[in-house]
Motif scaffolding. Sequence first.
Motif, PDB file in Angstrom:
ATOM      1  N   TYR A  90     -50.403   5.134 -32.983  1.00 36.76           N
ATOM      2  CA  TYR A  90     -51.528   5.547 -33.861  1.00 36.76           C
ATOM      3  C   TYR A  90     -51.277   6.697 -34.510  1.00 36.76           C
ATOM      4  CZ  TYR A  90     -53.411   2.401 -30.360  1.00 36.76           C
ATOM      5  OH  TYR A  90     -53.326   1.258 -29.335  1.00 36.76           O
ATOM      6  N   PRO A  91     -51.254   6.587 -35.864  1.00 41.96           N
ATOM      7  CA  PRO A  91     -50.644   7.812 -36.913  1.00 41.96           C
ATOM      8  C   PRO A  91     -51.431   9.140 -36.591  1.00 41.96           C
ATOM      9  CG  PRO A  91     -51.464   6.133 -38.102  1.00 41.96           C
ATOM     10  CD  PRO A  91     -51.547   5.491 -36.660  1.00 41.96           C
ATOM     11  N   TYR A  92     -52.886   8.842 -36.308  1.00 50.41           N
ATOM     12  CA  TYR A  92     -53.670  10.209 -36.423  1.00 50.41           C
ATOM     13  C   TYR A  92     -53.939  10.804 -35.139  1.00 50.41           C
ATOM     14  CZ  TYR A  92     -55.757   5.871 -36.034  1.00 50.41           C
ATOM     15  OH  TYR A  92     -55.915   4.658 -35.807  1.00 50.41           O
ATOM     16  N   MET A  93     -53.437  10.349 -34.145  1.00 47.66           N
ATOM     17  CA  MET A  93     -53.518  10.640 -32.709  1.00 47.66           C
ATOM     18  C   MET A  93     -52.454  11.658 -32.405  1.00 47.66           C
ATOM     19  SD  MET A  93     -55.333   7.701 -30.598  1.00 47.66           S
ATOM     20  CE  MET A  93     -56.509   6.621 -31.316  1.00 47.66           C
ATOM     21  N   THR A  94     -52.439  12.571 -31.485  1.00 49.35           N
ATOM     22  CA  THR A  94     -51.190  12.968 -31.114  1.00 49.35           C
ATOM     23  C   THR A  94     -50.511  12.108 -29.980  1.00 49.35           C
ATOM     24  OG1 THR A  94     -52.432  14.033 -29.053  1.00 49.35           O
ATOM     25  CG2 THR A  94     -52.605  15.439 -31.209  1.00 49.35           C
ATOM     26  N   VAL A  95     -49.338  12.880 -29.810  1.00 51.30           N
ATOM     27  CA  VAL A  95     -48.504  11.941 -28.805  1.00 51.30           C
ATOM     28  C   VAL A  95     -49.306  11.853 -27.301  1.00 51.30           C
ATOM     29  CG1 VAL A  95     -46.577  12.070 -27.185  1.00 51.30           C
ATOM     30  CG2 VAL A  95     -46.425  12.638 -29.578  1.00 51.30           C
ATOM     31  N   PRO A 125     -60.030   6.114 -38.663  1.00 52.50           N
ATOM     32  CA  PRO A 125     -59.474   7.213 -39.064  1.00 52.50           C
ATOM     33  C   PRO A 125     -58.095   6.581 -39.739  1.00 52.50           C
ATOM     34  CG  PRO A 125     -59.681   7.095 -36.511  1.00 52.50           C
ATOM     35  CD  PRO A 125     -60.129   5.725 -37.288  1.00 52.50           C
ATOM     36  N   ALA A 126     -57.830   5.338 -39.740  1.00 51.83           N
ATOM     37  CA  ALA A 126     -56.748   4.796 -40.565  1.00 51.83           C
ATOM     38  C   ALA A 126     -57.305   4.893 -42.086  1.00 51.83           C
ATOM     39  CB  ALA A 126     -56.041   3.719 -40.122  1.00 51.83           C
ATOM     40  N   ALA A 127     -58.480   4.537 -42.276  1.00 49.67           N
ATOM     41  CA  ALA A 127     -59.022   4.231 -43.573  1.00 49.67           C
ATOM     42  C   ALA A 127     -59.273   5.551 -44.182  1.00 49.67           C
ATOM     43  CB  ALA A 127     -60.250   3.259 -43.441  1.00 49.67           C
ATOM     44  N   MET A 128     -59.157   6.743 -43.729  1.00 48.36           N
ATOM     45  CA  MET A 128     -59.775   7.944 -44.259  1.00 48.36           C
ATOM     46  C   MET A 128     -59.325   8.057 -45.779  1.00 48.36           C
ATOM     47  SD  MET A 128     -61.967   9.348 -42.783  1.00 48.36           S
ATOM     48  CE  MET A 128     -62.933  10.223 -42.325  1.00 48.36           C
ATOM     49  N   PHE A 152     -43.333  17.450 -27.082  1.00 47.57           N
ATOM     50  CA  PHE A 152     -43.924  17.040 -28.276  1.00 47.57           C
ATOM     51  C   PHE A 152     -45.455  16.605 -27.911  1.00 47.57           C
ATOM     52  CE2 PHE A 152     -39.350  15.297 -28.409  1.00 47.57           C
ATOM     53  CZ  PHE A 152     -38.834  16.482 -28.902  1.00 47.57           C
ATOM     54  N   LEU A 153     -46.109  16.681 -26.876  1.00 47.02           N
ATOM     55  CA  LEU A 153     -47.391  15.939 -26.626  1.00 47.02           C
ATOM     56  C   LEU A 153     -48.532  16.386 -27.546  1.00 47.02           C
ATOM     57  CD1 LEU A 153     -47.538  16.440 -22.479  1.00 47.02           C
ATOM     58  CD2 LEU A 153     -47.382  14.260 -24.089  1.00 47.02           C
ATOM     59  N   ASP A 154     -48.356  17.777 -28.156  1.00 47.75           N
ATOM     60  CA  ASP A 154     -49.233  17.930 -29.356  1.00 47.75           C
ATOM     61  C   ASP A 154     -49.122  17.611 -30.597  1.00 47.75           C
ATOM     62  OD1 ASP A 154     -51.056  19.065 -27.318  1.00 47.75           O
ATOM     63  OD2 ASP A 154     -49.759  21.134 -27.407  1.00 47.75           O
ATOM     64  N   ARG A 155     -47.925  16.789 -30.786  1.00 46.70           N
ATOM     65  CA  ARG A 155     -47.491  16.443 -32.234  1.00 46.70           C
ATOM     66  C   ARG A 155     -47.908  15.195 -32.557  1.00 46.70           C
ATOM     67  NH1 ARG A 155     -41.332  18.397 -33.132  1.00 46.70           N
ATOM     68  NH2 ARG A 155     -41.706  20.179 -32.177  1.00 46.70           N
ATOM     69  N   LYS A 156     -48.086  14.969 -33.705  1.00 48.43           N
ATOM     70  CA  LYS A 156     -48.439  13.541 -34.405  1.00 48.43           C
ATOM     71  C   LYS A 156     -47.283  12.712 -34.644  1.00 48.43           C
ATOM     72  CE  LYS A 156     -52.998  14.352 -35.184  1.00 48.43           C
ATOM     73  NZ  LYS A 156     -53.541  15.077 -36.166  1.00 48.43           N
ATOM     74  N   PRO A 157     -47.441  11.432 -34.469  1.00 49.43           N
ATOM     75  CA  PRO A 157     -46.225  10.654 -34.486  1.00 49.43           C
ATOM     76  C   PRO A 157     -45.047  10.867 -35.920  1.00 49.43           C
ATOM     77  CG  PRO A 157     -47.711   9.401 -33.641  1.00 49.43           C
ATOM     78  CD  PRO A 157     -48.446  10.697 -34.029  1.00 49.43           C
TER      79      PRO A 157
END
Lengths: 309, 376, 278
Positions: free
Chosen positions: B95-100, C190-193, B152-157
């Motif tokens: 999920y791109p907008y969630m952190t690791v 969130p993906a659609a932001m 990397f737990l706090d980074r985004k993918p």
Amino acid sequence: MTTTALPLATERTRHRSGQVRAEAIAAYVLSAPAMFCLLGILILPTLATVVLSFTDWQFGAPTLRWIGLDNYAHLAADRVFWKSLGNTVLYVAVVVPVSVGLGLGVALLIEAGSSGRAFYRAAYFLPVTATLIAMATVWEIMLHPSIGLINVIVDALGLPKQNWLKHPDWALFALAGIGIWQALGLNMVLLLAGLKSIPRDLYEAAAIDGADGPWTRFVTVTLPMLGPALSFVLIISAIRSFQVFDTVAVLTEGGPNKATEVLLYTMYQEGFSFFRAGYGAAITVVFLAFVLLLTLVKARIAEKRVHYS
Amino acid sequence: MIPAPNAFQSGVSVRSVSKSFGQTRVLSEVSLEVGPREFLTLLGPSGCGKSTLLRIIAGLDHADEGSIALGNQAVDGLLPRERDVAMVFQSYALYPYMTVAENIGLPLLMRRTRSWQRLPLIRRLHPVARAAAGTITRDVRRAAEALQIEAFLDRKPGQLSGGQRQRVALARAMVRNPRVFLMDEPLSNLDAKLRVAARAEIAELHRRSGVACIYVTHDQVEAMTMSDRVALMMGGEVLQVAPPAEIYDRPAELRVAEFIGSPKINILPSTVRSDGGVDVPGGVLAIRSGLPANTAVSVGVRPEHCDVADGGIRGTVRHRENLGSDLFVHVETVGEHRIIARAAPEIIDSVPPGATVSLRPRPDRALLFDRAGRRL
Amino acid sequence: MIATRHLPFAVFRHVVLAAGAVVMLAPFIWLLSLAVKPADEIFTTDLRLLPLKWDAERNFTEAFNKVPLHRYLLNGVIVTAAIFTMQVLVALPAAYALAKLRFGLAKPLFALVLLGLLIPGHVPAIPHYIMLSHAGLLNSYPALVLPSIISVFGIFWIRQFFRTVPDDLIHAARLDGLSEFSIVWRIMLPAAMPALVAFGILSVVFHWNDYFWPLLVVTSPDMAMPALGTVYLRNTEAGTDYGPLMAGTAIITAPLVIAFLFAQRRFIEGMTLTGLKG
């Protein structure tokens, strides 16, 4: 263990996987509010408008009578309506090609270099975000016969000054000018989006194949790839300019001498100033018919290119 | 040996599963048994139906016919989330907008809390939700440590390299001890060097987890090096299920033999002689086939079982490939048949293109196939 | 790019674009200039950008005194926010269903959306007016909001965007235990932001600036939307006292223009990401 497997296999076929059913149920639940609103707010009231156009109903009247095509016969005999229709078509015929053409030119020029992109984008898009009704007042001052900026410039160029908004020959074009000013930015942004979706390597391939002049590149790569976006922009801007109302209502009120009478304004006058709802509905139906016609023409042209699947 | 208490509860059974997309039949009557702790690879060319089969097992797709069981439970009516399987996708599907940490923790969050407990304010106040949050953080950290991504737990993918993303995807699958791991070409987006390291790592993780794993790939090296057994699929059918060595040495049919091994096995159209030997283009192979004379067969010989030596099949050298450790000599024999032989790189000067050489296939390693492609 | 490295072209590009930009921005500059000038400086023919005598304070106070400008702005914020929120709540789930779920009526429903796309908002105006008047809701927030809670364009736009979201992301979410409803709000929203930012700007701009519908349903100044408000301001002076009129116009226009300037990068990004690939 495996002995129970065989009867299971046939039994399973009948009541499909849970995922398929769950997906379908979710789909109906998720789309229900939208479909309910779509029907209740858009489709059914539109049909109601059509039905209303066959009646003599007036706002507030206790009864209504089915009068068939009388409203349309009346329209066909109404000189103001024909004038209004003609003006609207002329307005669209001026605003669409100019605003799309200029929008495309600006988009291409912005994309052709790297400096100043954000500034130009913002500058050209700003009129879209501006309140047209409010800016119309500014335009009115700029078009003012004596103190207006336009006439000062026209005069400096040695051309005859005009009372732009009060002259029967010029008023519609003055409004079209404002329309172009307002529409250009949206066309530009939509076309920029289209331009950006053209893969870079197509240009590189074209360059290797010898198509490296700006014009050749435009014709061999840009224009064909931009086709769907361009037809989308054309139809959007045609429909939007068909709905011209604000500037007419505030600046000219259809005048002088019906020179800027347009469909939506006529509909507003008949329906809401003279309270002839049935007659107003008939004008609305004609208006809708023209929008649908435009879309149909566009669909014919772009049939092979755009698929929404 | 006494099996662990739950050893028999976690296998996968695929029972005569068929699937069509429109007119195209992607799977026909596929059956497969995966042992409780087994690493089974579905191997095959693209479009053979292996990914579809994996998705049917996961519940993301449904079979037209047939049934899937996890352990002893038929799961056909169950939703993907009710099947308790974990999957690693080719694209990783993070999920791109969630952190690791959020990515890894999401499956735990959905299982350990109820939907109302995840509402913004309650999430912080409700004792159950808070307790769950604590265990989730602990388990996420443990999984991250196992894969060395705790930094990397706090980074985004989006801020991670391909290899790191792949580890996050693995961690998300591992974190909740599923009944079975499903992996859909998880290494195909990595570069060659990382892939070798990841192969060993996935195999090791699987050993430690102790649950079944079904691994889809089109890469035979991955299949050969990682699996307990390989199921070779082609055209929507499973051609053979066997341990890697057996698939290689004793392929059930010609298509299997041709798919496994690089360079490809040499196939020579041949005829059985009256003395039991076999006539191949350009020579004779001394095999005891036990078949009646004049039977048409195909002889398969792998390049490493074909020596460049006098007194064999004669042909002309057309091309050479020197890999440093091995030399592959492409030889054209009578009737324009190509044979590839493996030789020691030292002899490269003695086999220039155009030279005439003699090849001697080892009769004991030659494979015989009948007209229909079945091995004899 | 290949042929654009040459200096003459770069100069040509900037000259043309800058000249066009001046034309596009002229009304804004003129607006600001007039808003700070005293009346006698407005009624002259000499072109002067800055006033000899600054009269900004009087113009702006006058504008606020003549009509409740702050009320128009507040109405604008409330109504556009309500409309946009409702549009997203209605459109987002439907867009997800139409883009990613398999169900029997998917095609007919999408055809209905495409049909709705062709109907301009003015067409159902008369029935809307009748219904709202029967419900006794004219001249109220519901009258301004209700006809716009469905945005067919929004459904279409978000659906096109959702089609670019990889299926595997949704598959992963299903395996991770999310229901279809959780997928809509946790994964797709969130993906659609980027698409929502672009759609939001278009929606807010349209309704903030809409004149036609408020003109029909608003009967008292305290319910006026910004666009209608400027007309009230115009009418108070019959268009003679230009200074306050321009000041008021600037106030009405400023929020959107400023908001756009702040959000423009994300707006362009949203437009581009969604793309017009059809």
